[in-house]
Every structure is written in C-alpha cells, then in structure tokens.
Design an enzyme around this catalytic site. Structure first.
Site, mmCIF file in Angstrom:
data_model
loop_
_atom_site.group_PDB
_atom_site.id
_atom_site.type_symbol
_atom_site.label_atom_id
_atom_site.label_comp_id
_atom_site.label_asym_id
_atom_site.label_seq_id
_atom_site.Cartn_x
_atom_site.Cartn_y
_atom_site.Cartn_z
ATOM 1 N N HIS A 12 0.943 -1.154 -0.105
ATOM 2 C CA HIS A 12 0.046 -0.077 -0.007
ATOM 3 C C HIS A 12 0.764 1.222 0.082
ATOM 4 O O HIS A 12 1.479 1.557 1.099
ATOM 5 C CB HIS A 12 -1.174 0.022 1.330
ATOM 6 N N HIS A 14 1.704 5.273 -1.770
ATOM 7 C CA HIS A 14 1.422 6.489 -2.516
ATOM 8 C C HIS A 14 2.716 7.228 -3.036
ATOM 9 O O HIS A 14 3.396 7.421 -2.273
ATOM 10 C CB HIS A 14 0.748 7.468 -1.461
ATOM 11 N N LYS A 95 -9.069 -0.291 -6.021
ATOM 12 C CA LYS A 95 -9.004 0.243 -4.637
ATOM 13 C C LYS A 95 -10.346 1.079 -4.287
ATOM 14 O O LYS A 95 -10.592 2.291 -5.162
ATOM 15 C CB LYS A 95 -7.746 1.365 -4.329
ATOM 16 N N HIS A 134 -10.487 1.304 1.717
ATOM 17 C CA HIS A 134 -10.387 2.192 2.763
ATOM 18 C C HIS A 134 -11.548 2.083 3.868
ATOM 19 O O HIS A 134 -12.638 2.683 3.440
ATOM 20 C CB HIS A 134 -10.149 3.617 2.299
ATOM 21 N N HIS A 168 -4.741 -0.706 5.606
ATOM 22 C CA HIS A 168 -4.227 -0.217 6.692
ATOM 23 C C HIS A 168 -5.178 -0.478 8.095
ATOM 24 O O HIS A 168 -5.922 0.736 8.445
ATOM 25 C CB HIS A 168 -4.118 1.349 6.512
ATOM 26 N N ASP A 240 1.464 2.432 3.599
ATOM 27 C CA ASP A 240 0.487 3.648 3.339
ATOM 28 C C ASP A 240 1.482 4.762 3.618
ATOM 29 O O ASP A 240 0.970 5.905 3.996
ATOM 30 C CB ASP A 240 -0.426 3.769 4.379
HETATM 31 C C1 NCD Z 1 -3.448 8.980 2.176
HETATM 32 C C2 NCD Z 1 -2.835 10.081 1.291
HETATM 33 O O1 NCD Z 1 -2.566 10.891 1.748
HETATM 34 O O2 NCD Z 1 -3.251 9.998 -0.071
HETATM 35 N N1 NCD Z 1 -3.666 9.452 3.640
HETATM 36 C C3 NCD Z 1 -3.580 8.982 4.757
HETATM 37 O O3 NCD Z 1 -3.741 9.541 5.822
HETATM 38 N N2 NCD Z 1 -3.244 7.540 4.932
HETATM 39 C C4 NCD Z 1 -4.908 8.211 1.897
HETATM 40 C C5 NCD Z 1 -5.080 7.360 2.632
HETATM 41 O O4 NCD Z 1 -4.653 6.177 2.398
HETATM 42 O O5 NCD Z 1 -5.995 7.254 3.352
HETATM 43 ZN ZN ZN Z 2 -3.298 5.133 1.721
#
Ligand code: NCD
Ligand code: ZN
Length: 335
Positions: A12, A14, A95, A134, A168, A240
C-alpha cells in the site's frame, strides 16, 4: 549482525505524481522489489489510458532500480465486465474509497449498499481482481473503522469469491474479522504498529503522525502487533507511506498521511528485533503478500545491518517519520 530480506514488498504505497513522484519513487524503489501503487491522484486513475501513462511516469521516476509498480484503479460502481476484463491485464487490484473520507477521495463512492456496488463487484469477483478498501464511515473519528466492520461483513458474505483486503487496519475489531471471513485479508502499516492517538495528539500535536485512519488505542495497537509479529497468514505489510509537502503538514488543515517509505525496513527490523521475532519479518514484508496476491516478485536481496541510521530531517520538502532520529538498523546494500 545482518538481516537479508528477499524481495520486500510494500502492498500500500502512495507515489503521487509530478515533482513529488520524482522525489519519493526512488526512495521506495531502492529498498523494495515492488509495491501496490495507490490510484488517488488529484484526478484519480479510472481509465486504462491514464493508468498506463501513470505507470510510465512511475517507471521514469524509478530509473534503473529493480522495482515493480503494481498498479491499481480507483473504484467506480459502473465499471463494466468488458472494461475490467481488459483492465485486468494492467492492474493488480482496485481500490475503493468512501466519498470524502481521506486525501483525494471526492470521487469515492457515497453508498456502501451492495445493490449499488454489485455491477463492479460481480465482475471483479469473476475476473479474480482483489478489492482493496479504505474502511471508514464518516462517523466519530475513533469509531469509523469499527463502524465500517458491518460493511466488510456484507461485502465478504455477499461476494465469497471476491478477495477483499482491509487496507491499513487500526483496530482490534478489524483484526478479529480476519478469522471470521475466509475472503478478508489486511495490510498493516509501520506507524500503526508503533503509535497510538497519544503520540499524535496526547502531548504537543504532531502533524507528521496525523493520518487516516487515525492511530487508535493501546489495545488496538497490541492486536495489530499480535498478528504482524507472529505473521498471521492473512496480513501483509503496506506502509501507506503518504507524502505531503511540509507546508501542507505543518499548517492549519493539516493533510493526512505519514511518510515512512525511506525508513520502513529499518524501523520494521528494529520493531521485530525488539520483540525477538526478527526471523518473522521476511514473511510479513514479502512471503504473505506473494501468497495472498498470488504472484512472483522481482528477485532482490536487501541486506540490513545493525548500524546506526540517522533519519534525514527532510527529503527535499517532505518530513519523514523519525526525522532526525537514529534507528539501530540501516540498509547495507541491495542486490
Ligand atoms: C493517504 C493519502 O495522503 O493519500 N492519507 C492517509 O492519511 N493515509 C490516503 C489514505 O490512504 O487514506
Ligand atoms: Zn493510503
């Protein structure tokens, strides 16, 4: 002392886009063999064309590193079977974000009713495409994930062939769901294994630990630790890692997300060693994910050594978890 990890995976992640992508992608591609790349860009990834273009930008940012970006689509309730049949060639999962629940989720779904989601769920189920969720309602912030539990149960029972990954997870309640439904799995982050709400807001407010879902109670963290450290067969590591510029974190209306990618393996080794289960880290960061996603990752050996690592205070304009602190494990080399 050394620890060799074979093909560590971040299930996971970003990576963002543009300048941010160029900063953060190499930090993951250096120490991981692959990762599930989240589709919540400012314009979410909902077409094959934008997905292929984004994957290319990810590859450009990674350069020569041996790292496989496992791409995902942003869930839409009106995807057709034919579209998903074609998309399956390019993606590892889809997702689902509830509307407005986290960063870039304004295009998320506003109804969790099975009937409203059936078209896409049925096609995913038939095509064997994992559903990543999520799982939060828009209720009271500490109860959102628990409240979403009944939605997970409905999804799991209505689509028994659909592989559903609770992303998460942060609560004991979610941990308990793993053993109740055969088709429910979970990712667990580094930060949720380490912190509780106290670390975020118990003393001086720490915006760098503010994320969705918010870190919960000590007993929730204990439940997460129990399945991560002993490597329950249905859990896997997903950082995450969610970078935001410092100006968006250290500000009123702080963006949600903890940036952990560059320190994840060092901190996980520290945690697993502290609990006397260092030998279990391989399964948590790779073997379980391989089995759950049923794929063979790129071969990569990441050698960690017991040598102090001082976490940089900043990666360009992004503050990492543990900024400025020392970790007892560092990455020696990657081959
Ligand atoms: C994530 C993001 O910033 O894209 N933020 C987070 O707090 N985890 C998005 C997500 O996974 O919820
Ligand atoms: Zn995330």
């Amino acid at each position: 002392m050394e620890l060799v990890l074979n093909s560590p995976l971040d299930m996971h992640l970003h990576l963002r886009d543009a300048d941010m992508l160029k900063i953060v992608a190499p930090l993951s591609s250096y120490s991981f063999a692959g990762g599930i790349i989240m589709p919540n860009l400012v314009s979410p990834i909902t077409s094959i064309e934008t997905l292929v273009e984004y994957k290319q930008r990810v590859k450009d940012a990674i350069g020569d590193d041996n790292f496989e970006p496992l791409m995902t689509l942003f869930f839409k309730s009106d995807y057709t079977y034919d579209f998903l049949k074609e998309a399956k060639k390019y993606i590892s999962a889809i997702k689902l974000y509830p509307f407005g629940i986290t960063t870039n989720s304004k295009d998320g779904v506003s109804s969790m009713k099975i009937e409203d989601l059936r078209q896409t769920f049925e096609a995913m189920s038939e095509l064997n495409i994992p559903l990543l969720v999520h799982g939060e309602t828009n209720g009271f912030v500490m109860d959102r994930e628990k409240e979403f539990g009944s939605v997970y149960e409905q999804f799991a029972t209505s689509f028994p062939k659909l592989k559903i990954i609770m992303e998460h997870i942060t609560t004991k309640h979610s941990v308990d769901l793993l053993d109740k439904y055969e088709n429910l799995y979970a990712t667990i982050t580094l930060h949720h294994l380490l912190i509780t709400l106290d670390d975020v807001a118990g003393g001086a407010l720490n915006p760098h630990l503010f994320c969705k879902p918010i870190a919960k109670r000590p007993e929730d963290r204990e439940a997460l630790l129990s399945v991560a450290l002993l490597v329950h067969p249905k859990v896997m590591f997903g950082s995450d890692s969610a970078p935001h510029p410092m100006s968006k974190k250290e500000s009123c209306g702080c963006a949600a997300g903890v940036f952990t990618a560059p320190i994840a393996l060092q901190a996980l080794a520290t945690l697993f060693e502290k609990h006397g289960v260092l030998e279990n880290l391989q399964a948590f960061v790779s073997d379980n994910a391989k089995r759950i996603y049923n794929f063979t990752p790129i071969k990569k050996k990441v050698v960690l050594e017991k040598k102090l690592f001082t976490t940089p205070v900043l990666y360009k304009n992004i503050v990492p978890m543990f900024a400025g602190s020392e970790l007892p494990w560092s990455i020696k080399n990657v081959r």
